[in-house]
Enzyme design. Structure first.
Site, mmCIF file in Angstrom:
data_model
loop_
_atom_site.group_PDB
_atom_site.id
_atom_site.type_symbol
_atom_site.label_atom_id
_atom_site.label_comp_id
_atom_site.label_asym_id
_atom_site.label_seq_id
_atom_site.Cartn_x
_atom_site.Cartn_y
_atom_site.Cartn_z
ATOM 1 C CD GLN A 55 -2.811 1.159 2.430
ATOM 2 O OE1 GLN A 55 -2.378 1.522 3.517
ATOM 3 N NE2 GLN A 55 -4.057 0.760 2.259
ATOM 4 N N GLY A 56 0.762 2.049 -1.044
ATOM 5 C CA GLY A 56 1.511 3.294 -1.165
ATOM 6 C C GLY A 56 0.601 4.489 -0.975
ATOM 7 C CB SER A 60 1.465 6.910 4.761
ATOM 8 O OG SER A 60 0.311 6.395 5.375
ATOM 9 C CB SER A 94 2.013 -2.841 4.528
ATOM 10 O OG SER A 94 1.500 -1.890 5.423
ATOM 11 C CD GLU A 103 -6.113 0.617 6.068
ATOM 12 O OE1 GLU A 103 -4.911 0.335 6.118
ATOM 13 O OE2 GLU A 103 -6.541 1.733 5.711
#
Length: 377
Positions: free
Chosen positions: A121-122, A124, A156, A239
């Site tokens: 997951q990109g 933040s 992550s 999520e």
């Protein structure tokens, strides 16, 4: 609202329990926490077993109630967690299933379900903090590709990922929530650099990702250009909706183990500790009921969890931290020994009020979307 299960759902539960009882004893030993290639192979292997048994699509093709039963039973049985498959199965996959084109669903969903590809997951960024929409990673159109430059943090499983669900700013002149686009980026593309980050618990589950003019095909865009914030809210609803359901079951199991340990070492004689454990038991029972309520609400709205997931996420984060504070109370000085049960979990619990949206962000979501309060200025 009916929180009971139908006969068909209970039959699904019984069949799943039987399969788990037969399969789990034959699993190979888990690799070391620091062996990420080994962990990737182990997690993908477990996903392949689920696929071959017909349980792989439970995270998005099954009803939310069957998904909840699956998470409950696999956790109770001590089955492997999704691990490196977390983003693909619980975030990117459901988002693509809900928002992707037929071609995108055909390209990306089967490899996730078969245990062939890992996603990260990109979202933040170092300069955005809790304000996810303040991202500055830039993407501009060049023919049939977007050219992406910027950086992400707390990505992550980036070190073992094949794909990244990536948020980029495609219109810097638009209001910040309207100039964002959701892309699927191949992690082996030229210009992608991954730098693992080591956590307080000693693991390296996150990474910094640096993007230097990375070309991402326009065909990899999920949703319309500049409509990425709406797509992102779908991702975040998964999520914060059912992704933590299995962890509630795990916390209830840990609570029982703490009571057993306290009786063994004499700390059960402390009435304050007994009250604390009893209150936590009530807390996690209530969180499980809230999870069931959220699942019922999701079924009524087409399968996508709503803002009620923020209520769950907010309360669960703090309850988990208190659970492991209680574990430290039970262990006494031994809580400083990281080889003891619950010691590492106590360290990782500190991140839960930050990960998947800080508690402050959840307060704002609840205030605005559930209570109808005006937005802060």
């Amino acid at each position: 609202m009916d929180l009971s299960y139908t006969p068909e759902e209970e039959d699904f539960r019984a069949r799943l329990r039987d399969w788990l009882a037969r399969v789990l004893p034959a699993l190979p030993p888990k690799p070391s926490p620091d062996d990420w290639p080994g962990r990737r192979a182990y997690d993908l292997g477990w996903q392949r077993r689920l696929h071959d048994a017909g349980y792989a699509d439970v995270h998005w093709d099954a009803s939310p109630t069957l998904r909840l039963i699956f998470l409950e039973e696999t956790e109770r049985a001590g089955a492997p967690y999704v691990g490196a498959n977390f983003v693909g199965l619980l975030h990117a996959g459901p988002t693509i299933a809900a928002e992707g084109t037929a071609d995108q669903r055909a390209r990306w969903l089967p490899p996730i379900l078969r245990g062939e590809e890992v996603w990260c997951q990109g979202f933040s960024e170092p300069g955005a903090g809790s304000d996810l929409a303040a991202l500055r990673t830039r993407a501009w159109r060049d023919g049939d590709a977007y050219v992406v430059t910027g950086s992400k943090i707390w990505t992550s499983h980036a070190e073992v990922a094949d794909w990244c669900e990536l948020l980029v700013r495609t219109d810097p002149g638009a209001p910040k929530h309207r100039g964002i686009t959701w892309l699927a980026m191949p992690m082996d593309a030229p210009g992608v650099t991954v730098r693992p980050l080591r956590t307080l618990a000693g693991s390296a589950e996150f990474a910094e990702v640096f993007l230097d003019e990375v070309r991402v095909p326009v065909a990899n865009r999920v949703g319309d250009e500049n409509d990425g914030w709406r797509v992102t809210l779908v991702t975040l609803s998964f999520e914060r909706g059912t992704a933590f359901a299995g962890e509630v079951v795990a916390c209830r199991r840990v609570l029982g183990e703490l009571a057993v340990e306290a009786r063994k070492n004499g700390r059960w004689d402390d009435p304050a500790l007994r009250r604390r454990l009893g209150r936590l038991d009530a807390e996690f029972r209530a969180l499980w009921r809230l999870t069931q309520w959220n699942v019922s609400a999701a079924e009524a709205s087409g399968g996508v969890p709503g803002a009620g997931g923020s209520v769950f996420k907010l309360r669960y984060s703090h309850a988990r931290q208190e659970l492991y504070d209680a574990a430290a109370q039970v262990l006494g000085p031994d809580c400083l020994d990281l080889d003891r049960p619950w010691a590492l979990e106590r360290l990782s619990s500190l991140s839960y009020t930050i990960a998947a949206g800080t508690s402050q962000v959840q307060h704002s979501i609840i205030a605005e979307r559930i209570l109808g309060l005006p937005k802060g200025r």
